[in-house]
Design an enzyme around this catalytic site. Structure first.
Site, short mmCIF file in Angstrom:
data_model
loop_
_atom_site.label_atom_id
_atom_site.label_comp_id
_atom_site.label_asym_id
_atom_site.label_seq_id
_atom_site.Cartn_x
_atom_site.Cartn_y
_atom_site.Cartn_z
N CYS A 113 2.99 -37.53 0.46
CA CYS A 113 4.43 -37.03 0.23
C CYS A 113 5.23 -38.35 0.04
O CYS A 113 6.45 -38.24 -0.17
CB CYS A 113 4.91 -36.33 1.15
SG CYS A 113 3.98 -34.54 1.50
N HIS A 238 12.24 -36.83 2.46
CA HIS A 238 11.12 -35.76 2.17
C HIS A 238 11.40 -34.64 2.86
O HIS A 238 11.40 -34.33 4.00
CB HIS A 238 9.76 -36.44 2.44
CG HIS A 238 8.94 -35.63 2.13
ND1 HIS A 238 8.59 -34.83 0.97
CD2 HIS A 238 7.58 -34.98 3.07
CE1 HIS A 238 7.66 -34.09 1.13
NE2 HIS A 238 6.72 -34.04 2.32
N ASN A 268 7.69 -27.52 0.34
CA ASN A 268 7.28 -29.06 0.50
C ASN A 268 6.43 -29.28 -0.83
O ASN A 268 5.27 -28.89 -1.09
CB ASN A 268 6.47 -29.08 1.71
CG ASN A 268 5.98 -30.57 1.63
OD1 ASN A 268 5.89 -31.25 0.95
ND2 ASN A 268 5.31 -30.94 2.63
O1 UT7 Z 1 4.26 -33.33 4.17
C1 UT7 Z 1 3.49 -33.16 5.22
C2 UT7 Z 1 3.01 -31.64 5.38
N1 UT7 Z 1 2.92 -31.12 6.61
C3 UT7 Z 1 3.96 -30.74 7.38
O2 UT7 Z 1 5.13 -31.38 7.14
C4 UT7 Z 1 3.94 -30.28 8.71
C5 UT7 Z 1 4.70 -30.72 9.80
N2 UT7 Z 1 4.63 -29.51 10.98
C6 UT7 Z 1 5.35 -28.22 10.67
O3 UT7 Z 1 6.48 -28.09 9.69
C7 UT7 Z 1 5.51 -27.27 11.96
O4 UT7 Z 1 4.48 -27.63 12.81
C8 UT7 Z 1 4.83 -25.88 11.37
C9 UT7 Z 1 5.84 -25.26 10.62
C10 UT7 Z 1 3.57 -25.99 10.52
C11 UT7 Z 1 4.57 -25.06 12.55
O5 UT7 Z 1 5.60 -24.85 13.42
P1 UT7 Z 1 5.35 -24.93 14.88
O6 UT7 Z 1 6.83 -24.74 15.48
O7 UT7 Z 1 4.82 -26.27 15.08
O8 UT7 Z 1 4.61 -23.63 15.20
P2 UT7 Z 1 3.29 -23.85 15.83
O9 UT7 Z 1 2.10 -24.20 15.29
O10 UT7 Z 1 3.42 -24.43 17.67
O11 UT7 Z 1 2.87 -21.99 16.23
C12 UT7 Z 1 3.66 -21.44 16.88
C13 UT7 Z 1 3.14 -20.04 16.86
C14 UT7 Z 1 1.57 -19.90 16.84
O12 UT7 Z 1 1.43 -18.73 17.80
P3 UT7 Z 1 0.82 -18.71 19.18
O13 UT7 Z 1 -0.30 -19.33 19.52
O14 UT7 Z 1 2.23 -19.34 19.78
O15 UT7 Z 1 0.62 -17.11 19.35
C15 UT7 Z 1 0.94 -19.91 15.71
O16 UT7 Z 1 -0.11 -19.17 15.49
O17 UT7 Z 1 3.27 -19.31 15.50
C16 UT7 Z 1 1.96 -19.11 14.91
N3 UT7 Z 1 2.18 -19.11 13.44
C17 UT7 Z 1 2.90 -18.37 12.59
N4 UT7 Z 1 3.33 -17.12 12.86
C18 UT7 Z 1 3.80 -16.46 11.80
C19 UT7 Z 1 1.65 -20.33 12.77
N5 UT7 Z 1 1.99 -19.97 11.54
C20 UT7 Z 1 2.71 -18.60 11.35
C21 UT7 Z 1 3.16 -18.16 10.36
N6 UT7 Z 1 3.77 -17.06 10.60
N7 UT7 Z 1 3.26 -18.49 8.97
#
Ligand code: UT7
Length: 311
Positions: A113, A238, A268
């Site tokens: 990125c 980004h 992204n």
């Molecule tokens: O260019 C580099 C590329 N990558 C990035 O930039 C990623 C950077 N990170 C992020 O953008 C965020 O960490 C995410 C958007 C990927 C995730 O957000 P988060 O607030 O960190 O969520 P989390 O991973 O803590 O997940 C919270 C909950 C989980 O459920 P439980 O364990 O609390 O029951 C996940 O299983 O949300 C769940 N979850 C979803 N629910 C609905 C994860 N993905 C999804 C989804 N829809 N797509």
């Protein structure tokens, strides 16, 4: 090295729009979760288009708008981590499609990125050696081919697209910027082959690292330029997650309207995200000739960069 000035920009996206509602038919997710956690409402996915098609379209537009003579282009760099093939490079195919002269060297660069800013920095260093005065820098990705369509925590984040800029060195300014890397395979990893040849991602680790490093790189770049954030109308980060950008903004004491955001439309797009944003600023006449923009990126690798560019 002198500062980098943009002479013309271009962008291209594939025709298929993939909304959050479309994703909700494939994985257990919903529009409300995706929008609130990432800011993304839709993204573009290739159907018949290749990554090279997008790169060529964006590059053509940037070249036309720059009004630069092809003979004066000395360099083409395409930043991508999703090239269509191992060889030839996408940059060579852009070179061919645009009918660029043989003296224009062409190669791809992979810094995930941060690819576009790494390519801008590299192009600036090569232009500083003398020779032809202009470079064509493209960020282009087809990430839809690299995602795990069953992993809801990563698949919903990404989109395909390309952005491009024709640049030259601004002889009235010194280059101000910073780039760096830290090796890490756990945060974001995409093998070439095998049953798991898709993106593996630790979202929370990336989130924290991105906020910390983008804040640090932006702060140091502003200090080196003896500028305060309020001296700038726009910062282009980004576009990985709305909450990452907002968090950087809060750390820098910035205002919402300064931090350009278009992630809602594209998701992204990795190396394409900054040039697509720069192209929108130009198309929507939000930047004036001579205006400085602070660009900041982080990427898999890890890779980081921040730089001031002039329109
Ligand atoms: O260019 C580099 C590329 N990558 C990035 O930039 C990623 C950077 N990170 C992020 O953008 C965020 O960490 C995410 C958007 C990927 C995730 O957000 P988060 O607030 O960190 O969520 P989390 O991973 O803590 O997940 C919270 C909950 C989980 O459920 P439980 O364990 O609390 O029951 C996940 O299983 O949300 C769940 N979850 C979803 N629910 C609905 C994860 N993905 C999804 C989804 N829809 N797509």
């Amino acid at each position: 090295m002198n500062g980098i000035q943009i002479m013309g920009t271009g962008a291209a996206v594939p025709s298929r729009i993939m909304t959050n509602f479309d994703w909700a038919k494939i994985v257990d997710t919903n529009d409300e979760w995706i929008q609130s956690r990432s800011g993304i409402a839709q993204r573009y996915f290739c159907e018949n288009e290749s990554n090279t098609d997008l790169a060529i379209q964006a590059a053509k537009q940037a070249l036309e708008r720059s009004e630069v003579d092809k003979e004066d282009i000395g360099l083409v760099i395409v930043a991508t981590f999703t090239p269509d093939c191992a060889t030839p490079s996408m940059a060579c195919l852009v070179h061919e499609a645009l009918g660029l002269p043989q003296h224009a060297v062409a190669f791809d660069l992979n810094a995930a990125c941060s690819g576009f800013l790494y390519a801008m920095n590299t192009a600036g260093a090569i232009l500083a050696q003398g020779g032809k005065p202009y470079a064509l820098v493209v960020g282009s990705e087809k990430i839809s081919g690299k995602i795990n369509w069953q992993d809801r925590s990563s698949c919903i984040l990404f989109g395909d697209g390309a952005g491009a800029a024709v640049i030259r060195l601004n002889l009235e300014e010194q280059f101000v910027g910073k780039w760096g890397s830290v090796g890490n395979k756990e945060a974001l990893y995409c093998p070439y082959e095998g049953e798991e040849a898709y993106l593996h991602m630790d979202g929370q680790l990336i989130f924290k690292q991105a906020v910390r490093m983008m804040t640090e790189y932006a702060t140091e770049t502003l200090a080196a330029a003896d500028l305060k954030l309020e001296d700038l109308r726009y910062v282009v980060c980004h576009q990985a997650n709305k909450r990452i950008i907002q968090s950087v903004m809060r750390h820098l004491d910035g205002k919402e309207e300064q931090f350009y955001m278009n992630i809602q439309k594209y998701g992204n797009t990795s190396a394409a995200s900054i040039p697509i944003a720069l192209n929108e600023l130009w198309e929507e006449k939000k930047v004036a000739h001579g205006e400085k923009i602070l660009c900041v990126s982080f990427g898999a690798g890890f890779t980081f960069s921040a730089m001031l560019i002039t329109f």
